[in-house]
Motif scaffolding. Structure first.
Motif, PDB file in Angstrom:
ATOM      1  N   TRP A  73       0.850  -1.151   0.181  1.00  0.00           N
ATOM      2  CA  TRP A  73      -0.139   0.035   0.072  1.00  0.00           C
ATOM      3  C   TRP A  73       0.683   1.211  -0.089  1.00  0.00           C
ATOM      4  N   ALA A  75       0.666   5.720   0.106  1.00  0.00           N
ATOM      5  CA  ALA A  75      -0.050   6.765   0.712  1.00  0.00           C
ATOM      6  C   ALA A  75       0.650   8.006   0.406  1.00  0.00           C
ATOM      7  N   PHE A  86      -4.494  12.227  -6.136  1.00  0.00           N
ATOM      8  CA  PHE A  86      -4.271  10.964  -5.385  1.00  0.00           C
ATOM      9  C   PHE A  86      -5.197  11.145  -4.341  1.00  0.00           C
ATOM     10  N   LYS A  88      -6.069   8.896  -0.408  1.00  0.00           N
ATOM     11  CA  LYS A  88      -5.771   7.804   0.059  1.00  0.00           C
ATOM     12  C   LYS A  88      -6.997   7.270   0.776  1.00  0.00           C
ATOM     13  N   THR A 135      -4.350   1.672  -2.158  1.00  0.00           N
ATOM     14  CA  THR A 135      -4.457   2.851  -1.513  1.00  0.00           C
ATOM     15  C   THR A 135      -4.432   2.456   0.196  1.00  0.00           C
TER      16      THR A 135
END
Length: 160
Positions: A73, A75, A86, A88, A135
């Protein structure tokens, strides 16, 4: 005589070290600089290729196709490869080859949890065993936040 010769040499040496004389043209009333010739134009660089939606070695994108590997993942980042900002908190992912907008069901092997994400970015880069970047929100639902890396199974639900 020697002093005169040394003085003449010193003057010549200092004159040689000075700045080059400016090219000027003189007319009856004014002094102006001669125009410089324009440099030849540089050849244009080709524009960088935009990321392809599907790479040549893309896996089957038919609904029901399955991939197994590791998920991580991430972030960080401001913009995704698809041009979206983007987020998260979104149920989104990055995949190397699947077309943007493809819906993928991700199942964590260890926890058995599943989540459906939409591909909107490219990655993961580096380790070839890693097949998808999730994410933070998707990783939390799968229960892999603390591990950081987890074995997963991807099932392609459908391409756009």
């Amino acid at each position: 005589m020697r002093r005169a010769a040394l003085a003449a040499l010193a003057v010549l040496a200092l004159a040689a070290c000075g700045a080059p004389a400016k090219r000027t043209t003189t007319t009856a009333t004014t002094t102006t600089k001669a125009p410089r010739p324009k440099p030849a134009p540089r050849p244009k660089r080709p524009k960088p290729a935009t990321p392809a939606t599907v790479a040549p070695d893309a896996p089957a994108t038919a609904a029901g196709a399955i991939e197994r590997g590791q998920a991580v993942w991430y972030a960080s980042g401001r913009m995704t490869a698809s041009g979206e900002r983007f987020d998260k908190h979104a149920m989104a992912a990055a995949h190397r080859t699947l077309p943007f907008g493809t819906r993928v069901k991700v199942t964590a092997t260890k926890t058995g949890r599943t989540v459906i994400v939409r591909v909107n970015d490219r990655g993961p880069f580096g380790n070839k065993r890693r097949i998808i970047d999730l994410t933070e929100a998707a990783a939390r639902k799968l229960g892999i936040i603390d591990a950081g890396v987890a074995d997963v199974t991807l099932e392609i639900l459908g391409a756009p």
